[in-house]
Design a protein around this motif. Structure first.
Motif, short mmCIF file in Angstrom:
data_model
loop_
_atom_site.label_atom_id
_atom_site.label_comp_id
_atom_site.label_asym_id
_atom_site.label_seq_id
_atom_site.Cartn_x
_atom_site.Cartn_y
_atom_site.Cartn_z
N ASP A 19 0.85 -1.06 0.06
CA ASP A 19 -0.11 0.01 0.00
C ASP A 19 0.93 1.25 -0.11
OD1 ASP A 19 -2.70 -1.10 -0.05
OD2 ASP A 19 -2.22 -1.68 2.06
N ASN A 20 0.52 2.03 -0.97
CA ASN A 20 1.25 3.41 -1.07
C ASN A 20 2.77 3.40 -1.71
OD1 ASN A 20 -1.15 5.14 -0.27
ND2 ASN A 20 -0.50 4.61 1.73
N ASP A 24 -1.88 2.65 -5.28
CA ASP A 24 -2.09 4.07 -4.69
C ASP A 24 -3.14 4.09 -3.75
OD1 ASP A 24 -2.42 6.81 -4.24
OD2 ASP A 24 -3.10 7.26 -6.32
N HIS A 25 -2.96 3.37 -2.64
CA HIS A 25 -3.95 3.40 -1.35
C HIS A 25 -4.49 4.51 -1.08
CE1 HIS A 25 -6.10 2.04 2.08
NE2 HIS A 25 -5.37 3.01 2.80
N ASP A 26 -3.57 5.49 -0.82
CA ASP A 26 -4.36 6.95 -0.24
C ASP A 26 -5.36 7.61 -1.18
OD1 ASP A 26 -3.14 6.41 1.93
OD2 ASP A 26 -1.46 8.14 1.82
N GLU A 29 -8.50 5.51 -1.51
CA GLU A 29 -9.24 5.67 -0.13
C GLU A 29 -10.03 7.00 -0.23
OE1 GLU A 29 -8.48 3.95 3.93
OE2 GLU A 29 -7.76 5.95 3.83
N GLN A 30 -9.09 7.96 -0.80
CA GLN A 30 -9.84 9.27 -0.83
C GLN A 30 -10.86 9.50 -1.86
OE1 GLN A 30 -6.54 11.91 -1.58
NE2 GLN A 30 -5.46 11.44 0.55
N GLU A 52 -12.02 13.47 3.64
CA GLU A 52 -10.99 12.85 3.48
C GLU A 52 -9.82 12.82 4.71
OE1 GLU A 52 -11.56 15.07 -0.48
OE2 GLU A 52 -11.59 15.33 1.45
N ARG A 56 -9.37 9.53 7.43
CA ARG A 56 -8.05 9.42 7.68
C ARG A 56 -7.87 9.22 9.19
NH1 ARG A 56 -5.16 6.22 5.15
NH2 ARG A 56 -5.09 5.15 7.33
N ASP A 60 -7.17 6.05 11.66
CA ASP A 60 -5.78 5.83 12.28
C ASP A 60 -6.44 5.26 13.67
OD1 ASP A 60 -4.32 6.16 10.25
OD2 ASP A 60 -3.88 8.32 10.69
N TYR A 105 -14.57 1.52 -2.82
CA TYR A 105 -12.74 1.54 -2.63
C TYR A 105 -12.45 0.67 -3.62
CZ TYR A 105 -8.47 0.44 -0.16
OH TYR A 105 -7.20 0.16 -0.04
N HIS A 191 7.24 4.31 3.77
CA HIS A 191 7.46 4.99 5.32
C HIS A 191 8.78 4.96 5.58
CE1 HIS A 191 6.38 5.80 9.46
NE2 HIS A 191 5.41 6.01 8.78
#
Length: 237
Positions: A19-20, A24-26, A29-30, A52, A56, A60, A105, A191
């Motif tokens: 993911d990411n 392109d997970h973000d 999701e957006q 969005e 998020r 989290d 999604y 990350h």
């Protein structure tokens, strides 16, 4: 038909986050939460910073509770969607709404443009595998839906291992499955700490994929795209 390399055969091993990094997970999701919120605009809570950002933050928070053992998987799903709505949701309605969101999604799943070309080149250099946090069904489904599952010899998924990045246990599990030492393995993720630093501390040739030119300082290799990874790996052969 694509040739899937066997784990532990020849050369190095290259591990990817999912993911990411590949997916392109973000972005998906957006796009999904925007579409979902339009359907229920009169029923969801106020989101002054945007739906969005709120989604998020909710995600989290609830995932932290799940990792702490305060929620099971079904509880996590229900808690995420319930936090969006003004009125309390029954379990049945929460299940229906989170399934509706997830279906949206899925429609937005897409790879970053540099993924397919990089995998095409790297599969001829080394066996490829995945180390990812998440639920097995979801992560398998993403790889199949985007058409890249066959590039990877195997997947190391946190749900199966019982440990999630940056826990060393998930990386050690991947090494054991590969039959290689950390020094023989590349690992790339988006990350800077949970991916790159965590892998580097175990001796991997770790790479931070910094697509968005963040200023975070790390002691690992840094690339802006998967093309940069291809260059790094091929220089070492």
């Amino acid at each position: 038909m694509w040739h899937t390399p066997k784990a532990g055969t020849g050369g190095a091993m290259i591990f990817f986050d999912l993911d990411n990094t590949l997916l392109d997970h973000d972005g998906a999701e957006q796009d999904a939460i925007r579409d979902f919120a339009k359907r229920y605009r009169d029923e969801i809570i106020d989101c002054p910073e945007g739906i969005e950002v709120m989604w998020r933050a909710i995600t989290d928070e609830k995932r932290q509770q799940w990792r702490a053992g305060k929620l099971n998987f079904e509880g996590l799903r229900r808690a995420r969607i319930s936090a969006l709505f003004r009125r309390p949701l029954s379990e049945e309605l929460a299940d229906k709404l989170i399934a509706e969101y997830y279906a949206i999604y899925r429609q937005y799943w897409r790879l970053f443009p540099d993924v397919q070309p990089a995998l095409e080149r790297l599969r001829n250099v080394s066996p490829l595998a995945i180390i990812t946090n998440g639920f097995t069904y979801h992560q398998e489904a993403k790889l199949k839906a985007t058409g890249i599952r066959e590039f990877f010899s195997y997947l190391v998924i946190s749900e199966q291992v019982g440990a999630a990045k940056p826990d060393p246990a998930i990386f050690q599990h991947a090494l054991k499955q590969s039959g290689k030492s950390a020094a023989e393995c590349w690992y790339i993720g988006n990350h800077p700490f949970n991916d790159a630093t965590a892998a580097s501390e175990l001796g991997f040739k770790a790479v931070w994929l910094n697509r968005y030119k963040l200023d975070t300082k790390v002691s690992t290799r840094v690339v802006r795209s998967l093309e940069g990874l291809v260059d790094l790996v091929t220089v070492h052969y």
